[in-house]
Design a protein around this motif. Structure first.
Motif, PDB file in Angstrom:
ATOM      1  N   SER A   1      -8.165 -28.046  25.563  1.00 16.08           N
ATOM      2  CA  SER A   1      -7.663 -29.415  25.486  1.00 16.08           C
ATOM      3  C   SER A   1      -8.765 -30.352  25.006  1.00 16.08           C
ATOM      4  O   SER A   1      -9.951 -30.107  25.226  1.00 16.08           O
ATOM      5  CB  SER A   1      -7.184 -29.884  26.858  1.00 16.08           C
ATOM      6  OG  SER A   1      -6.171 -29.052  27.343  1.00 16.08           O
ATOM      7  N   ALA A   2      -8.350 -31.455  24.390  1.00 18.04           N
ATOM      8  CA  ALA A   2      -9.301 -32.481  23.961  1.00 18.04           C
ATOM      9  C   ALA A   2      -9.937 -33.124  25.193  1.00 18.04           C
ATOM     10  O   ALA A   2      -9.284 -33.295  26.230  1.00 18.04           O
ATOM     11  CB  ALA A   2      -8.589 -33.530  23.127  1.00 18.04           C
TER      12      ALA A   2
ATOM     13  N   PHE B   1      -7.815 -26.111  32.606  1.00 16.49           N
ATOM     14  CA  PHE B   1      -7.669 -26.529  31.220  1.00 16.49           C
ATOM     15  C   PHE B   1      -8.116 -25.435  30.262  1.00 16.49           C
ATOM     16  O   PHE B   1      -9.071 -24.716  30.528  1.00 16.49           O
ATOM     17  CB  PHE B   1      -8.503 -27.789  30.954  1.00 16.49           C
ATOM     18  CG  PHE B   1      -8.068 -28.971  31.770  1.00 16.49           C
ATOM     19  CD1 PHE B   1      -7.061 -29.798  31.333  1.00 16.49           C
ATOM     20  CD2 PHE B   1      -8.659 -29.225  33.004  1.00 16.49           C
ATOM     21  CE1 PHE B   1      -6.643 -30.883  32.093  1.00 16.49           C
ATOM     22  CE2 PHE B   1      -8.253 -30.303  33.770  1.00 16.49           C
ATOM     23  CZ  PHE B   1      -7.249 -31.127  33.320  1.00 16.49           C
TER      24      PHE B   1
ATOM     25  N   ASP C   1     -10.719 -36.196  25.742  1.00 17.12           N
ATOM     26  CA  ASP C   1      -9.991 -37.412  26.131  1.00 17.12           C
ATOM     27  C   ASP C   1      -8.769 -37.074  26.978  1.00 17.12           C
ATOM     28  O   ASP C   1      -8.478 -37.765  27.956  1.00 17.12           O
ATOM     29  CB  ASP C   1      -9.553 -38.207  24.901  1.00 17.12           C
ATOM     30  CG  ASP C   1     -10.700 -38.929  24.219  1.00 17.12           C
ATOM     31  OD1 ASP C   1     -11.758 -39.119  24.855  1.00 17.12           O
ATOM     32  OD2 ASP C   1     -10.537 -39.311  23.044  1.00 17.12           O
ATOM     33  N   ASP C   2      -8.060 -36.010  26.618  1.00 14.54           N
ATOM     34  CA  ASP C   2      -6.874 -35.597  27.386  1.00 14.54           C
ATOM     35  C   ASP C   2      -7.259 -35.107  28.772  1.00 14.54           C
ATOM     36  O   ASP C   2      -6.598 -35.427  29.763  1.00 14.54           O
ATOM     37  CB  ASP C   2      -6.100 -34.514  26.641  1.00 14.54           C
ATOM     38  CG  ASP C   2      -5.435 -35.024  25.373  1.00 14.54           C
ATOM     39  OD1 ASP C   2      -5.211 -36.251  25.263  1.00 14.54           O
ATOM     40  OD2 ASP C   2      -5.154 -34.188  24.493  1.00 14.54           O
ATOM     41  N   ILE C   3      -8.327 -34.322  28.849  1.00 16.17           N
ATOM     42  CA  ILE C   3      -8.783 -33.810  30.149  1.00 16.17           C
ATOM     43  C   ILE C   3      -9.156 -34.962  31.073  1.00 16.17           C
ATOM     44  O   ILE C   3      -8.744 -35.011  32.237  1.00 16.17           O
ATOM     45  CB  ILE C   3      -9.978 -32.843  29.971  1.00 16.17           C
ATOM     46  CG1 ILE C   3      -9.529 -31.579  29.235  1.00 16.17           C
ATOM     47  CG2 ILE C   3     -10.608 -32.498  31.326  1.00 16.17           C
ATOM     48  CD1 ILE C   3     -10.670 -30.655  28.838  1.00 16.17           C
TER      49      ILE C   3
ATOM     50  N   ARG D   1      -8.221 -38.123  30.898  1.00 15.25           N
ATOM     51  CA  ARG D   1      -7.037 -38.912  31.229  1.00 15.25           C
ATOM     52  C   ARG D   1      -6.235 -38.244  32.344  1.00 15.25           C
ATOM     53  O   ARG D   1      -5.850 -38.888  33.328  1.00 15.25           O
ATOM     54  CB  ARG D   1      -6.154 -39.095  29.989  1.00 15.25           C
ATOM     55  CG  ARG D   1      -4.872 -39.880  30.267  1.00 15.25           C
ATOM     56  CD  ARG D   1      -3.998 -39.983  29.018  1.00 15.25           C
ATOM     57  NE  ARG D   1      -3.736 -38.701  28.379  1.00 15.25           N
ATOM     58  CZ  ARG D   1      -2.867 -37.788  28.818  1.00 15.25           C
ATOM     59  NH1 ARG D   1      -2.172 -37.993  29.915  1.00 15.25           N
ATOM     60  NH2 ARG D   1      -2.690 -36.652  28.161  1.00 15.25           N
ATOM     61  N   ILE D   2      -6.001 -36.940  32.211  1.00 20.72           N
ATOM     62  CA  ILE D   2      -5.242 -36.205  33.234  1.00 20.72           C
ATOM     63  C   ILE D   2      -5.997 -36.204  34.560  1.00 20.72           C
ATOM     64  O   ILE D   2      -5.405 -36.392  35.628  1.00 20.72           O
ATOM     65  CB  ILE D   2      -4.948 -34.770  32.748  1.00 20.72           C
ATOM     66  CG1 ILE D   2      -3.949 -34.818  31.582  1.00 20.72           C
ATOM     67  CG2 ILE D   2      -4.428 -33.896  33.891  1.00 20.72           C
ATOM     68  CD1 ILE D   2      -3.822 -33.513  30.829  1.00 20.72           C
TER      69      ILE D   2
END
Length: 72
Positions: A19-20, A16, A22-24, A26-27
């Motif tokens: 990245s935000a 990563f 939350d995005d990290i 989630r992924i």
């Protein structure tokens, strides 16, 4: 895609940048990552925030000034 690796010693890592969080997370959850490798913005606060939400390893990349290493 990763089902054939179940039970093996192979670990999934996600790489990563900025990245935000939350995005990290989630992924990482969706792809069942074992490791987060952070290439940008790996501050102590950011790592602590990720640690609260991710149980795997977190690798913070350290950039070397000058771009070369001395031979040993």
């Amino acid at each position: 895609m990763f089902e054939g690796l179940a039970g093996s010693a192979v670990r999934r890592a996600g790489v990563f940048g900025a990245s935000a969080i939350d995005d990290i997370v989630r992924i990482a959850d969706e792809t069942r990552l074992h490791v987060l490798q952070l290439h940008d913005g790996a501050t102590a606060d950011r790592i602590l925030s990720l640690r609260e939400r991710f149980d795997g390893a977190i690798w913070a990349v350290v950039h070397v000034s000058g771009g070369t290493l001395e031979a040993v």
